[in-house]
Design an enzyme around this catalytic site. Sequence first.
Site, PDB file in Angstrom:
ATOM      1  N   ASP A 127      -2.126  -4.673  -6.342  1.00 40.49           N
ATOM      2  CA  ASP A 127      -3.160  -5.714  -6.999  1.00 40.49           C
ATOM      3  C   ASP A 127      -2.309  -7.019  -7.336  1.00 40.49           C
ATOM      4  OD1 ASP A 127      -4.268  -2.915  -8.901  1.00 40.49           O
ATOM      5  OD2 ASP A 127      -4.739  -3.497  -6.960  1.00 40.49           O
ATOM      6  N   HIS A 136     -10.998  -4.266  -5.712  1.00 39.60           N
ATOM      7  CA  HIS A 136     -10.457  -3.683  -6.827  1.00 39.60           C
ATOM      8  C   HIS A 136     -11.446  -3.891  -8.006  1.00 39.60           C
ATOM      9  CE1 HIS A 136      -7.608  -2.276 -10.192  1.00 39.60           C
ATOM     10  NE2 HIS A 136      -8.054  -3.230 -10.931  1.00 39.60           N
TER      11      HIS A 136
HETATM   12  N1  LIG Z   1       0.817  -2.616  -1.061  1.00 43.50           N
HETATM   13  C1  LIG Z   1      -0.450  -2.408  -1.802  1.00 43.50           C
HETATM   14  N2  LIG Z   1      -1.084  -1.218  -1.604  1.00 43.50           N
HETATM   15  C2  LIG Z   1      -2.218  -0.979  -2.160  1.00 43.50           C
HETATM   16  C3  LIG Z   1      -2.675  -1.982  -2.929  1.00 43.50           C
HETATM   17  C4  LIG Z   1      -2.011  -3.254  -3.186  1.00 43.50           C
HETATM   18  O1  LIG Z   1      -2.646  -4.254  -3.867  1.00 43.50           O
HETATM   19  N3  LIG Z   1      -0.895  -3.276  -2.636  1.00 43.50           N
HETATM   20  N4  LIG Z   1      -3.871  -1.788  -3.549  1.00 43.50           N
HETATM   21  C5  LIG Z   1      -4.308  -0.367  -3.854  1.00 43.50           C
HETATM   22  C6  LIG Z   1      -5.673   0.058  -4.347  1.00 43.50           C
HETATM   23  N5  LIG Z   1      -5.440  -0.085  -5.705  1.00 43.50           N
HETATM   24  C7  LIG Z   1      -6.107  -0.847  -6.410  1.00 43.50           C
HETATM   25  O2  LIG Z   1      -7.017  -1.899  -5.944  1.00 43.50           O
HETATM   26  C8  LIG Z   1      -4.659   0.958  -6.361  1.00 43.50           C
HETATM   27  C9  LIG Z   1      -4.538   2.298  -5.836  1.00 43.50           C
HETATM   28  C10 LIG Z   1      -3.940   3.138  -6.292  1.00 43.50           C
HETATM   29  C11 LIG Z   1      -3.270   2.781  -7.599  1.00 43.50           C
HETATM   30  C12 LIG Z   1      -1.985   3.843  -8.418  1.00 43.50           C
HETATM   31  O3  LIG Z   1      -1.832   3.771  -9.184  1.00 43.50           O
HETATM   32  N6  LIG Z   1      -2.093   4.937  -7.495  1.00 43.50           N
HETATM   33  C13 LIG Z   1      -1.289   6.269  -8.039  1.00 43.50           C
HETATM   34  C14 LIG Z   1      -1.547   7.688  -7.226  1.00 43.50           C
HETATM   35  C15 LIG Z   1      -2.915   7.835  -7.254  1.00 43.50           C
HETATM   36  C16 LIG Z   1      -3.269   9.160  -6.336  1.00 43.50           C
HETATM   37  O4  LIG Z   1      -2.488   9.343  -5.420  1.00 43.50           O
HETATM   38  O5  LIG Z   1      -4.242   9.694  -6.614  1.00 43.50           O
HETATM   39  C17 LIG Z   1       0.386   5.954  -7.723  1.00 43.50           C
HETATM   40  O6  LIG Z   1       0.666   5.108  -7.242  1.00 43.50           O
HETATM   41  O7  LIG Z   1       1.013   6.558  -8.912  1.00 43.50           O
HETATM   42  C18 LIG Z   1      -3.087   1.614  -8.138  1.00 43.50           C
HETATM   43  C19 LIG Z   1      -3.967   0.655  -7.580  1.00 43.50           C
HETATM   44  C20 LIG Z   1      -4.130   0.367  -2.381  1.00 43.50           C
HETATM   45  N7  LIG Z   1      -2.734   0.164  -1.904  1.00 43.50           N
HETATM   46  N1  GAR Z   2      -7.591   0.372  -7.572  1.00 45.78           N
HETATM   47  C1  GAR Z   2      -8.454   0.672  -6.478  1.00 45.78           C
HETATM   48  C2  GAR Z   2      -9.566   1.276  -6.943  1.00 45.78           C
HETATM   49  O1  GAR Z   2      -9.869   1.596  -8.061  1.00 45.78           O
HETATM   50  N2  GAR Z   2     -10.822   1.006  -5.975  1.00 45.78           N
HETATM   51  C3  GAR Z   2     -11.958   1.410  -6.332  1.00 45.78           C
HETATM   52  O2  GAR Z   2     -12.432   2.777  -5.839  1.00 45.78           O
HETATM   53  C4  GAR Z   2     -13.668   2.657  -5.599  1.00 45.78           C
HETATM   54  C5  GAR Z   2     -14.043   3.462  -4.435  1.00 45.78           C
HETATM   55  O3  GAR Z   2     -15.327   3.820  -4.174  1.00 45.78           O
HETATM   56  P1  GAR Z   2     -15.811   4.040  -2.850  1.00 45.78           P
HETATM   57  O4  GAR Z   2     -14.962   4.986  -2.233  1.00 45.78           O
HETATM   58  O5  GAR Z   2     -17.157   4.365  -3.189  1.00 45.78           O
HETATM   59  O6  GAR Z   2     -15.804   2.761  -2.001  1.00 45.78           O
HETATM   60  C6  GAR Z   2     -14.211   1.305  -5.839  1.00 45.78           C
HETATM   61  O7  GAR Z   2     -14.844   1.265  -7.216  1.00 45.78           O
HETATM   62  C7  GAR Z   2     -13.134   0.664  -5.816  1.00 45.78           C
HETATM   63  O8  GAR Z   2     -13.234  -1.036  -6.267  1.00 45.78           O
END
Ligand SMILES: Nc1nc2c(c(=O)[nH]1)N[C@@H](CN(C=O)c1ccc(C(=O)N[C@@H](CCC(=O)O)C(=O)O)cc1)CN2
Ligand code: GAR
Length: 300
Positions: free
Chosen positions: A235, A194
């Site tokens: 997260d 993240h």
């Molecule tokens: N069970 C879990 N699933 C995921 C996690 C996690 O910690 N536990 N991490 C995410 C990655 N992430 C941040 O690091 C993250 C990704 C997406 C979102 C988010 O708000 N997504 C939107 C939809 C976005 C889209 O479809 O374009 C949403 O859910 O409304 C927040 C944090 C990966 N999965």
């Molecule tokens: N919360 C999830 C999130 O924001 N992830 C972020 O998406 C980017 C992906 O880059 P990449 O596709 O070039 O690796 C990275 O900056 C990663 O930390």
Amino acid sequence: MEAQNLIFGGSVASSIPCNQNPIKTLLYPRLITFLSSNVQSVSLKTCQNFTSLMIANKGLRIRGTLQNVQSDVTTGTGDDLKGKVSRKKFAVFVSGGGSNFKSLHEAIANGSIYGDITVLVTNKPECGGAQYARDKGIPIIPFPKLKDGSGLSSNDLVIALRHYKVDFILLAGYLKLIPAALIKAYPRAILNIHPSLLPAFGGKGYYGTKVHEAVLASGARYSGPTIHYVDEEYDRGRILAQRVVPVLAHDTVEELAARVLHEEHKLYKDVVAALCEERIIWREDGVPLIQCKDNPDQYC
Ligand SMILES: Nc1nc2c(c(=O)[nH]1)N[C@@H](CN(C=O)c1ccc(C(=O)N[C@@H](CCC(=O)O)C(=O)O)cc1)CN2
Ligand SMILES: NCC(=O)N[C@@H]1O[C@H](COP(=O)([O-])[O-])[C@@H](O)[C@H]1O
């Protein structure tokens, strides 16, 4: 689309009748709808993974060149570790450009990481990360189900990951919630990177540039990537590693994002290398720690 030949080295595994193999009945229809180019001929010498076998028996249409995904470790790292730890297998999940995925794949190729990426999982089959996987012959699984009906359910995905003998799952810019079924199937084995110093600026709605916009708006003087274990919420899993970068007075979102991303690439490579070398230990209170490579009594 130009037809392509697929060449593998080795000997063909025996054919598996379609109705007897759960992966074939599960994966084959879905892969067909997703993969869209003709192959004139398949000269299959080794079946290193199921997808190759499906191609041999069923004339599957496939895009790109499937190669043996097992990469031989040619540098000292692998020789030092052979016989001491098993070579780990990874599934990487992406939704976008995939620069972290590419960085990890390059580190495997140069011997810095004693493992292999055996499959890519994505909800965006046309994203940059998926294109890179096709170029490198890494099988791609669409997840979750896509609007056109392709893609796997959670249970089908677990079956497929077991088929690819995946030991760990690495999320790298994957933007969908990982379901409880997958978390249960891979306890303490799913990592996410993240782009902020969690627990700050994390959770639903915090992804991509939205994270850096919030950091800049807050006036925070520092930011940086966090690698954490994945639990059922966005997260909130156990933090494994972080790096700090400065937030400068006149940073744009793009400048901050680039500074954090550069650090992400280095951090993820170090963490995955530690995972492969079995240098991650769990403190009694449940906090995971990384033993330093040169001195196990110190923690990175
Ligand atoms: N069970 C879990 N699933 C995921 C996690 C996690 O910690 N536990 N991490 C995410 C990655 N992430 C941040 O690091 C993250 C990704 C997406 C979102 C988010 O708000 N997504 C939107 C939809 C976005 C889209 O479809 O374009 C949403 O859910 O409304 C927040 C944090 C990966 N999965
Ligand atoms: N919360 C999830 C999130 O924001 N992830 C972020 O998406 C980017 C992906 O880059 P990449 O596709 O070039 O690796 C990275 O900056 C990663 O930390």
